[in-house]
Structure formats: structure tokens, C-alpha cells
Design a protein around this motif. Structure first.
Motif, short mmCIF file in Angstrom:
data_model
loop_
_atom_site.label_atom_id
_atom_site.label_comp_id
_atom_site.label_asym_id
_atom_site.label_seq_id
_atom_site.Cartn_x
_atom_site.Cartn_y
_atom_site.Cartn_z
N ILE A 212 49.86 55.45 -10.40
CA ILE A 212 48.96 54.52 -11.10
C ILE A 212 48.29 55.19 -12.31
N ALA A 213 48.12 54.43 -13.37
CA ALA A 213 47.37 54.96 -14.52
C ALA A 213 45.88 54.79 -14.23
N PRO B 270 27.67 62.16 -11.32
CA PRO B 270 27.88 63.49 -11.87
C PRO B 270 29.34 63.71 -12.27
N THR B 271 29.52 64.48 -13.32
CA THR B 271 30.87 64.72 -13.86
C THR B 271 31.82 65.20 -12.76
N GLU B 272 31.35 66.11 -11.91
CA GLU B 272 32.22 66.69 -10.87
C GLU B 272 32.60 65.65 -9.82
N TRP B 273 31.65 64.79 -9.49
CA TRP B 273 31.94 63.74 -8.50
C TRP B 273 33.01 62.79 -9.04
N VAL B 274 32.86 62.40 -10.31
CA VAL B 274 33.87 61.51 -10.92
C VAL B 274 35.23 62.22 -10.92
N ALA B 275 35.24 63.52 -11.23
CA ALA B 275 36.51 64.26 -11.24
C ALA B 275 37.17 64.24 -9.86
N GLU B 276 36.33 64.37 -8.84
CA GLU B 276 36.84 64.33 -7.46
C GLU B 276 37.44 62.96 -7.13
N VAL B 277 36.73 61.92 -7.56
CA VAL B 277 37.21 60.56 -7.33
C VAL B 277 38.58 60.39 -8.00
N ILE B 278 38.69 60.88 -9.23
CA ILE B 278 39.96 60.76 -9.97
C ILE B 278 41.07 61.48 -9.19
N GLN B 279 40.76 62.69 -8.71
CA GLN B 279 41.78 63.45 -7.96
C GLN B 279 42.20 62.74 -6.69
N GLU B 280 41.22 62.15 -6.01
CA GLU B 280 41.55 61.42 -4.77
C GLU B 280 42.42 60.19 -5.07
N ILE B 281 42.09 59.49 -6.16
CA ILE B 281 42.90 58.33 -6.53
C ILE B 281 44.32 58.79 -6.84
N ARG B 282 44.41 59.89 -7.57
CA ARG B 282 45.73 60.41 -7.96
C ARG B 282 46.56 60.77 -6.71
N ARG B 283 45.88 61.33 -5.70
CA ARG B 283 46.56 61.68 -4.45
C ARG B 283 47.08 60.42 -3.75
N GLN B 284 46.22 59.42 -3.69
CA GLN B 284 46.57 58.18 -2.98
C GLN B 284 47.60 57.36 -3.75
#
Ligand code: SAH
Length: 339
Positions: free
Chosen positions: A120-121, A102-116
């Protein structure tokens, strides 16, 4: 260089002439993007798919594989590996399932990666998901998007994607991604059944006219569990792939060009090196948890399915240094086009 000249290069087997093509492509690569080889950690997020692409082993119609989607923690562990190896970017790639991803789940994954991994690009390779999803993910922190056109010939595109609304929609998706502000990569498979030299030359010209930031090409590798797996490929060989890389470097001097896994799959010994010495400047090592890799079988015998990421990373860097090249640092952004 015009269409006829591109076709001439694609058809020639004159080794002396080809040597001049390799040298020119390598010189332009050095002048435009330097000696650094940028490494992007590939994360195969899910093999679930609702599409029926006629060439792809994870198409919905292939009922012989078990399906998976990585959990957030598994994705973050893969990102941590990429960070540990100093990679400037991670690529989230998957089959296409709006319900499964789902779009929202992917967005969450992106945010978590950005936090960690603030530096990174984040590159996405999740297929056509519509402007809304593209915007949501960009806002969440994604930087780049890879979406191959697969062919610039609308008739061949239809053969490759029997259930797709049509080539013009793929083109529209690429334009949307550019408008939204992603660095955009595209590309094609080389030598699919029915493809002509004129088609491939037109693909290379289209890389230029689309003003792409990245261009990825690799040989078509027939997968037995697909409709195209039994048809005869045309020119899905290493030489044609290397020529396409070299010609792309000449027509699109500043773009990032990966030496692809598909190329390494047909030449395990030196496919990566050959690509790098004929115009390429990027490699995408697989950092997916090993137990899932063989399930992401878009084509048979993908290179590096079993080797641990640590071993692959160490050997790869040694090979890059042995070529007199350097390992890229930082994100390895595309060279900005002159405005
Ligand atoms: N679902 C995403 C990611 C697909 S996998 C998308 O369609 O964009 C990434 C790329 O692998 C595809 O774009 C295609 O060009 C390539 N690929 C798929 N099957 C292949 C095959 N049998 N041989 C060679 N390349 C293949």
C-alpha cells in the motif's frame, strides 16, 4: 492558457462554451491517466490541533469539540479495511500537534502499516512539521504528502492563517517534501471570504509551476465555530469547483485529482460523479472508525460521516462502474513527469 483565459473560464456562464471545457478536460483525463478511478482510504488520525487556521473547525480555538487521537490498533484496523476493499493507498490526516503526534510515534505507525500492508502507498497529511520530521517519515516508509497551499496569494494566506510565519514557509515546505522524494499534493479551498477570480486563476497557474503530483480542490464551507464562519464566502459553489478541476486537468494533464469530500458535501446526489466527469480521477473514501468521524469536523455536515465504510465502498464502486469507469488497482502512482 494564460491568466486572462483562465479568468474568462472561471467567470463564464455560457453553457455551450462550458460543455466544450468539460469535454476537453474529460478527454485529457482519459488520455493522460485513463479510466481508472483510484481509491485512497482516508484515516482521520487525530483532531488535536495547536493551529488557529481561521477556516477550520478543529482549530485550537474551538473549545466546543472533544479531542481524540486514534490508537495504533485503531489505525491498523482502518488500514485493514482499506486493504479489504482493495484500496491502493491510505491517507493519514490530522490536526497539528507535534506533542500529541510525536515524530517518532508517527514513524512507528508508518512502519507498522508497512509491515501489515507491504504494497500500500502511505500518504501523510499532517501539516507543516519541518524537514526533520518529513525525512524521518519518508525513511520510515511514507510515500506521499498532501499539504494544501490554501491560497497562492500571500495576503489571503495570512488572513487564513493569522499565526503562521507566512506563505513563503508553506512554499518552502512543499519544496522540501519534493526534494525528500515524496509524491507531493497540494491544493486550495475555493471561495474563501476575500478571494478574487484573479487569486483562483493564480492558484491554478501555481499548481502547474510547482509541478505537483496531486491537486485537491474543494469549496470553502463556513464552520460556525471559526472566525471565518460568519464572513460571506465568495464563489464557494459547485460550478466554480468543477471549473477549477477541469482547468487544473488542462494545465497539469498528468496529475492525480480527487473529486473531494467537500464537493460531495455540497452535492450529495452527484458531486463525486460530477468531479470525476470533469477531470478528476481519485476518490478518498473515509475508513476512520465511525465513532470518531463526527469529531473530525473541519467543516459542517461532512458527507458520509455515519455510513459504514462497507456500504459506502460498495455503492461507490457501483457508481464508478455505472459511469463506464473502472476501479483502479495498485497504488495509482502519479504519472512520472518527462525529465
Ligand atoms: N492539518 C492538516 C490537515 C487539514 S484538513 C493540514 O492543514 O494540512 C485538510 C484540508 O481540509 C485543509 O488543507 C483545508 O484545505 C480543508 N479544509 C479545512 N477547513 C475547511 C473548510 N471549512 N471548508 C473547506 N475545506 C476545509
Amino acid at each position: 492558457m494564460n491568466r486572462a483565459e483562465i479568468i474568462h473560464w472561471l467567470r463564464t456562464s455560457d453553457e455551450a462554451a462550458l460543455e466544450s471545457l468539460w469535454q476537453e478536460a474529460d478527454a485529457v483525463r482519459r488520455r493522460e491517466v485513463g479510466d481508472a478511478v483510484h481509491l485512497r482510504g482516508l484515516i482521520e488520525v487525530s483532531n488535536r490541533c495547536v493551529q488557529q487556521c481561521a477556516y477550520c473547525g478543529i482549530r485550537a480555538g474551538n473549545r466546543t469539540i472533544s479531542r481524540y487521537t486514534l490508537r495504533l490498533e485503531e489505525i491498523l484496523a482502518s488500514v485493514a479495511l482499506a486493504q479489504q476493499f482493495g484500496y491502493g493507498s491510505v491517507v493519514l490526516q490530522a490536526g497539528e500537534t507535534p506533542q500529541g503526534l510525536p515524530t517518532e510515534w508517527v514513524a512507528e505507525v508508518i512502519q507498522e502499516i508497512r509491515r501489515q500492508a507491504p504494497e500500500i502507498a502511505i500518504t501523510l497529511s499532517l501539516g507543516e512539521r519541518g524537514e526533520k520530521a518529513f525525512e524521518t517519515w519518508r525513511l520510515a516508509g511514507a510515500n506521499r504528502y498532501l499539504l494544501r497551499m490554501e491560497s497562492s496569494n500571500p495576503t489571503l494566506f495570512r488572513k487564513l492563517h493569522p499565526q503562521h510565519p507566512g506563505w513563503e514557509f508553506r512554499l518552502a515546505a512543499l519544496k522540501q517534501l519534493q526534494k525528500i522524494g515524496y509524491e507531493v499534493g497540494s491544493g486550495v479551498m475555493i471561495g474563501v471570504p476575500g478571494e478574487t477570480w484573479d487569486d483562483l486563476a493564480a492558484d491554478i497557474e501555481m499548481f502547474r509551476s510547482l509541478e505537483l503530483d496531486m491537486v485537491g480542490v474543494g469549496p470553502f464551507l463556513p464552520h460556525p465555530q471559526t472566525p471565518m464562519g460568519t464572513e460571506k464566502p465568495t464563489f464557494n459553489d459547485e460550478l466554480t469547483t468543477l471549473k477549477t478541476i477541469a482547468l487544473t486537468r488542462l494545465l497539469c494533464p498528468g496529475v492525480n485529482i480527487p473529486s473531494t469530500t467537500a464537493l460531495a458535501a455540497i452535492d450529495r446526489e452527484s458531486g463525486h460523479e460530477r468531479g470525476l466527469s470533469r477531470g478528476a480521477n481519485v476518490i478518498m473514501p473515509n475508513v476512520t472508525p465511525p465513532s470518531y468521524r463526527q469529531l473530525y469536523e473541519i467543516y459542517p455536515s461532512k458527507a458520509n460521516t455515519s455510513e459504514a465504510a462497507e456500504t459506502f465502498d460498495r455503492k461507490l464502486k457501483e457508481r464508478i462502474w455505472a459511469m463506464g469507469r473502472t476501479v483502479g488497482t495498485g497504488r495509482g502512482n502519479a504519472k512520472r513527469k518527462p525529465s
